[in-house]
Scaffold this motif. Structure first.
Motif, PDB file in Angstrom:
ATOM      1  N   SER A   2       4.875  15.030  -7.537  1.00 25.61           N
ATOM      2  CA  SER A   2       4.995  13.227  -7.644  1.00 25.61           C
ATOM      3  C   SER A   2       5.244  12.467  -6.266  1.00 25.61           C
ATOM      4  O   SER A   2       5.657  13.252  -5.348  1.00 25.61           O
ATOM      5  CB  SER A   2       6.684  13.157  -8.106  1.00 25.61           C
ATOM      6  OG  SER A   2       6.901  13.237  -7.891  1.00 25.61           O
ATOM      7  N   ARG A   5       6.714   6.375  -4.940  1.00 24.38           N
ATOM      8  CA  ARG A   5       6.651   4.855  -5.609  1.00 24.38           C
ATOM      9  C   ARG A   5       5.771   3.755  -4.581  1.00 24.38           C
ATOM     10  O   ARG A   5       5.055   3.022  -5.057  1.00 24.38           O
ATOM     11  CB  ARG A   5       7.897   4.360  -6.410  1.00 24.38           C
ATOM     12  CG  ARG A   5       8.138   5.845  -7.802  1.00 24.38           C
ATOM     13  CD  ARG A   5       7.377   5.381  -8.615  1.00 24.38           C
ATOM     14  NE  ARG A   5       7.460   6.539  -9.614  1.00 24.38           N
ATOM     15  CZ  ARG A   5       6.488   6.620 -11.271  1.00 24.38           C
ATOM     16  NH1 ARG A   5       5.515   5.477 -10.874  1.00 24.38           N
ATOM     17  NH2 ARG A   5       6.584   7.446 -11.897  1.00 24.38           N
ATOM     18  N   GLN A   6       6.698   3.497  -3.546  1.00 20.11           N
ATOM     19  CA  GLN A   6       6.300   2.527  -2.598  1.00 20.11           C
ATOM     20  C   GLN A   6       6.453   3.311  -1.375  1.00 20.11           C
ATOM     21  O   GLN A   6       6.570   4.118  -0.975  1.00 20.11           O
ATOM     22  CB  GLN A   6       7.324   1.720  -2.449  1.00 20.11           C
ATOM     23  CG  GLN A   6       6.692   0.937  -1.878  1.00 20.11           C
ATOM     24  CD  GLN A   6       7.523  -0.925  -1.931  1.00 20.11           C
ATOM     25  OE1 GLN A   6       8.541  -1.098  -2.687  1.00 20.11           O
ATOM     26  NE2 GLN A   6       6.838  -1.779  -1.313  1.00 20.11           N
ATOM     27  N   SER A  33      -3.073   2.636  -7.541  1.00 17.75           N
ATOM     28  CA  SER A  33      -1.710   1.642  -8.359  1.00 17.75           C
ATOM     29  C   SER A  33      -2.203   1.701  -9.899  1.00 17.75           C
ATOM     30  O   SER A  33      -1.329   1.727 -11.025  1.00 17.75           O
ATOM     31  CB  SER A  33      -2.164   0.647  -8.114  1.00 17.75           C
ATOM     32  OG  SER A  33      -3.481  -0.056  -8.402  1.00 17.75           O
ATOM     33  N   THR A  38       1.473   9.433 -11.659  1.00 22.44           N
ATOM     34  CA  THR A  38       2.392   8.689 -10.937  1.00 22.44           C
ATOM     35  C   THR A  38       1.718   7.541  -9.957  1.00 22.44           C
ATOM     36  O   THR A  38       1.537   8.008  -8.934  1.00 22.44           O
ATOM     37  CB  THR A  38       3.453   9.806  -9.575  1.00 22.44           C
ATOM     38  OG1 THR A  38       1.921  10.153  -9.346  1.00 22.44           O
ATOM     39  CG2 THR A  38       3.661  10.603  -9.991  1.00 22.44           C
ATOM     40  N   THR A  40       1.311   5.311  -7.196  1.00 20.46           N
ATOM     41  CA  THR A  40       1.710   4.677  -5.981  1.00 20.46           C
ATOM     42  C   THR A  40       0.875   3.136  -5.627  1.00 20.46           C
ATOM     43  O   THR A  40       0.006   3.188  -5.512  1.00 20.46           O
ATOM     44  CB  THR A  40       1.208   5.893  -4.846  1.00 20.46           C
ATOM     45  OG1 THR A  40       1.267   6.999  -4.906  1.00 20.46           O
ATOM     46  CG2 THR A  40       1.901   5.262  -3.695  1.00 20.46           C
ATOM     47  N   HIS A  41       2.619   2.511  -4.593  1.00 18.58           N
ATOM     48  CA  HIS A  41       1.678   1.033  -4.384  1.00 18.58           C
ATOM     49  C   HIS A  41       2.214   0.741  -2.699  1.00 18.58           C
ATOM     50  O   HIS A  41       3.453   1.615  -2.600  1.00 18.58           O
ATOM     51  CB  HIS A  41       3.241  -0.041  -4.901  1.00 18.58           C
ATOM     52  CG  HIS A  41       3.107   0.298  -6.317  1.00 18.58           C
ATOM     53  ND1 HIS A  41       1.881  -0.564  -6.792  1.00 18.58           N
ATOM     54  CD2 HIS A  41       4.105   0.818  -7.365  1.00 18.58           C
ATOM     55  CE1 HIS A  41       2.292  -0.133  -8.369  1.00 18.58           C
ATOM     56  NE2 HIS A  41       3.098  -0.006  -8.889  1.00 18.58           N
ATOM     57  N   GLY A  91      10.681   2.160   0.946  1.00 24.82           N
ATOM     58  CA  GLY A  91       9.903   3.842   0.960  1.00 24.82           C
ATOM     59  C   GLY A  91       9.616   4.133   2.514  1.00 24.82           C
ATOM     60  O   GLY A  91      10.206   3.836   3.406  1.00 24.82           O
TER      61      GLY A  91
END
Length: 372
Positions: A2, A5-6, A33, A38, A40-41, A91
């Protein structure tokens, strides 16, 4: 695996490569995004040039960077302070260095030790002293350390997969015997037009240098290309990846095409004005090659078993892949145990903002896959 996220992105350099990278980053940000599994930002939190910086104390994403950067009166933080700022960002953090700045390069070990990953086309980080090279990979998570990751595909051959290919050859246990090629888009263009393989011979050398400069192929001062140092830096990087402990780009023979008498010229224009006085020397080289049915090209080579690296002019048969290059293309040949007499050849555009930025963006994607 995974993805995070950021991820916070810091970019140094907003020139040709920097601008192209930022536009590629915008597309990548949108695509990641939207990932169904998953998302990702990516958040651009820092952007600086040599004189200006754009960032917020609360790490707010920079959205209208172009207008805001031109209006900014903030000066960039020195590398050590920038590292302190980035280490507290949300992050994981990736620093994208789109410059050729030595001070930034010298600070890579510091960033990496703090867990900040680096992607860059900056040749100076990997071709200056051998001790800096060692410090970088001693700290990096994809080296011997447990810090951030570092990738530098675009430091040789712009977007061409030169470094990743060489690393794969070495890591899978192949024996690299020799690396040879044309590593400079400028020198490629110059000699392909000075002595083409077909048709009538090109113009005088000084005229071809002026043409290359007018077309934007050379540095503002053409001596920065003609001294051979750019090629020497690239050869230093490849030789080190092949296992040779090369001390620096000036620790092996590098042929400069700047006549001794013109080394002291006060400017690039002054140099170009006087260069025609020395056309005779290059005409002789061209004629000698022509007599043998060959052409002159500016190449670099690494002989791994002998531990030899050299950069300079060599003659090639007109049927040789190096002689047949077109425009400003690069060509890199890997002679290895596995590939035998037929080298593995990588060829294509080895310069230009878009392709260089593509190599940087590709490296960013590699880091994102590794970050958990």
């Amino acid at each position: 695996m995974s993805l995070p996220r950021q991820v916070s992105i810091a970019v140094i350099g907003a020139g040709g490569v920097g601008k192209a990278f930022l536009s590629q980053l915008a597309k990548l940000t949108t695509n990641l995004s939207r990932s169904p599994s998953t998302p990702t930002h990516l958040s651009l939190i820092w952007l600086s040039t040599s004189k200006k910086a754009l960032y917020h104390a609360d790490y707010k994403t920079l959205n209208n960077w172009e207008s805001e950067l031109s209006a900014s009166s903030t000066t960039p933080l020195p590398p050590a302070e920038l590292a302190e700022y980035l280490v507290k960002a949300p992050g994981k953090v990736v620093l994208v260095d789109n410059t050729s700045n030595q001070d930034v390069a010298d600070s890579y070990p510091l960033f990496l030790k703090k867990g900040i990953s680096i992607v860059t086309p900056n040749k100076k980080a990997f071709s200056s002293t051998f001790s800096l090279w060692t410090s970088i990979f001693d700290a990096a998570g994809n080296g011997k350390g447990n810090g951030g990751y570092v990738f530098h595909e675009s430091s040789v051959g712009a977007g061409l997969p030169v470094i990743s290919t060489l690393k794969e050859l070495v890591e899978t246990g192949d024996e690299v015997v020799k690396i040879e090629g044309v590593f400079s888009g400028t020198m490629s263009f110059l000699f392909n037009s000075f002595q083409p393989t077909s048709g009538s011979g090109g113009g005088k050398f000084s005229a071809e240098v002026k043409k290359a400069k007018d077309l934007g192929y050379t540095e503002p001062d053409p001596r920065d290309d003609l001294n051979g140092l750019d090629v020497a830096r690239k050869l230093t990087i490849l030789a080190r990846l092949a296992g040779l402990e090369v001390e620096s780009p000036t620790s092996f023979p590098v042929q400069s095409l700047i006549p001794k008498e013109l080394e002291s010229c006060t400017s690039g224009d002054d140099f170009l004005a006087r260069l025609p006085e020395f056309d005779g020397q290059m005409d002789e080289l061209k004629a000698a090659a022509e007599k043998e049915g060959k052409v002159v090209r500016f190449v670099g080579s690494v002989n791994v078993p002998k531990g030899e690296v050299k950069v300079g002019l060599e003659k090639f048969d007109k049927s040789h892949p190096i002689a047949a290059l077109k425009g400003s293309d690069n060509i890199i040949a890997f002679y290895t145990k596995r590939y035998g007499d037929n080298p593995l050849i990588i060829q294509g555009a080895g310069a230009g903002g878009e392709v260089t930025a593509m190599g940087v963006t590709g490296d960013l994607i590699k880091v994102l896959r590794l970050l958990q």
